[in-house]
Design an enzyme around this catalytic site. Structure first.
Site, PDB file in Angstrom:
ATOM      1  N   LYS A 208     -21.958 112.345  52.851  1.00 52.68           N
ATOM      2  CA  LYS A 208     -22.057 113.788  52.642  1.00 52.68           C
ATOM      3  C   LYS A 208     -21.538 114.231  51.273  1.00 52.68           C
ATOM      4  O   LYS A 208     -20.894 113.481  50.547  1.00 52.68           O
ATOM      5  CB  LYS A 208     -21.356 114.534  53.774  1.00 52.68           C
ATOM      6  CG  LYS A 208     -22.173 114.479  55.070  1.00 52.68           C
ATOM      7  CD  LYS A 208     -21.666 115.402  56.153  1.00 52.68           C
ATOM      8  CE  LYS A 208     -22.649 115.409  57.332  1.00 52.68           C
ATOM      9  NZ  LYS A 208     -22.168 116.227  58.461  1.00 52.68           N
ATOM     10  N   ARG A 243     -20.587 109.135  63.166  1.00 53.45           N
ATOM     11  CA  ARG A 243     -22.038 109.170  63.029  1.00 53.45           C
ATOM     12  C   ARG A 243     -22.379 108.748  61.601  1.00 53.45           C
ATOM     13  O   ARG A 243     -21.910 109.365  60.641  1.00 53.45           O
ATOM     14  CB  ARG A 243     -22.548 110.587  63.330  1.00 53.45           C
ATOM     15  CG  ARG A 243     -24.062 110.761  63.271  1.00 53.45           C
ATOM     16  CD  ARG A 243     -24.434 112.194  63.659  1.00 53.45           C
ATOM     17  NE  ARG A 243     -25.884 112.371  63.684  1.00 53.45           N
ATOM     18  CZ  ARG A 243     -26.623 112.700  62.631  1.00 53.45           C
ATOM     19  NH1 ARG A 243     -26.053 112.893  61.444  1.00 53.45           N
ATOM     20  NH2 ARG A 243     -27.934 112.856  62.742  1.00 53.45           N
TER      21      ARG A 243
END
Length: 264
Positions: A208, A243
């Protein structure tokens, strides 16, 4: 939890697994790497993303879940559907999914919580303040940890009130969703605020923006080592699952951490 994005526009791997054969093959590879859950999604939720139609989402997701159902069951791997639509959740569970991963925490579709309660499956309830096209404008907090915790707690409570068993609710603070890099780091530094909710906690940090910002603009595909560092941090702080786009190094990292904890 290994990610299978059956989308053309996801921030890290958009288009790589868009076809059913490619997506199923990728899922089999993630199982071989050690994934315990496969999360299949047909709609990008990155900042700025526009929604796809229900029909398009169904067309992308359903053949992949159906194609992975038997090999996943044979290896003890759970299938998760990443969707904000109750109709897609229902179809996916009928096809073999046992987890519904709803990044909106039931806010995008008022029928979602009731549907999951009827289905009797696990529900990942994420902190959310709006769709991809508007989430960046909602990234304003006085105390990000306290506010995200309170808002997430309210959504988890709504899930239970709708009939979802408390032990089936999994809380996700939603890194990058209506949050900037500073917010993400603050949340990770205070994971105890979220494990204290009384539910299992999922963290999705993989590749991210906040990792890229820390690493001087490192491209998304080159952030797996940084992601593994976050996975180690999560492991020692009692997080249920991470995740991730890349599985093998994450599994190796967690295996080492758990061995060291056992050896102590």
């Amino acid at each position: 939890m290994g990610i299978i994005n059956v989308t053309p526009d996801s921030f890290s791997d958009g288009g790589m697994w868009l076809g059913t054969s490619a997506a199923v093959g990728h899922g089999l590879d993630l199982i071989a790497q050690g994934a315990k859950i496969l999360d299949v999604g047909g709609e990008s939720t990155r900042p700025g993303a526009e929604r796809v139609s229900e029909e398009e989402e169904m067309t992308r997701v359903m053949p992949v879940i159906e194609g992975l159902r038997i090999p996943a069951a044979a290896t003890g791997v759970a299938l998760s559907v990443d969707t904000m639509r109750s109709s897609v959740a229902r179809a996916a569970v009928r096809a073999g999914a046992s987890i519904v991963n709803d990044v909106s925490g039931g806010l995008a579709d008022t029928g979602m919580l009731g549907a999951v309660a009827e289905l009797g499956v696990d529900y990942i309830c994420q902190h959310w303040r709006g769709f991809g096209s508007e989430m960046n404008r909602a990234a304003e907090y006085d105390d990000v940890v306290a506010e995200v915790r309170a808002e997430l707690e309210a959504r988890c409570r709504a899930a239970v009130d709708a009939g979802i068993a408390p032990e089936r609710v999994i809380a996700d603070p939603g890194l990058g969703f209506a949050k900037n890099a500073e917010h993400d780091w603050r949340i990770l530094a205070h994971l105890d605020a979220f494990t204290g909710l009384g539910h299992r906690v999922l963290i999705g940090a993989s590749r991210k923006r906040f990792l890229g910002s820390l690493l001087n603009g490192r491209p998304t595909a080159e952030r797996d080592a940084a992601t593994a560092a976050v996975s180690a941090w999560c492991c020692v702080r009692g997080i249920w699952a991470v995740r991730t786009h890349e599985v093998r190094s994450q599994v190796d990292t967690i295996t080492v951490i758990e061995h060291l904890r056992g050896a102590s």
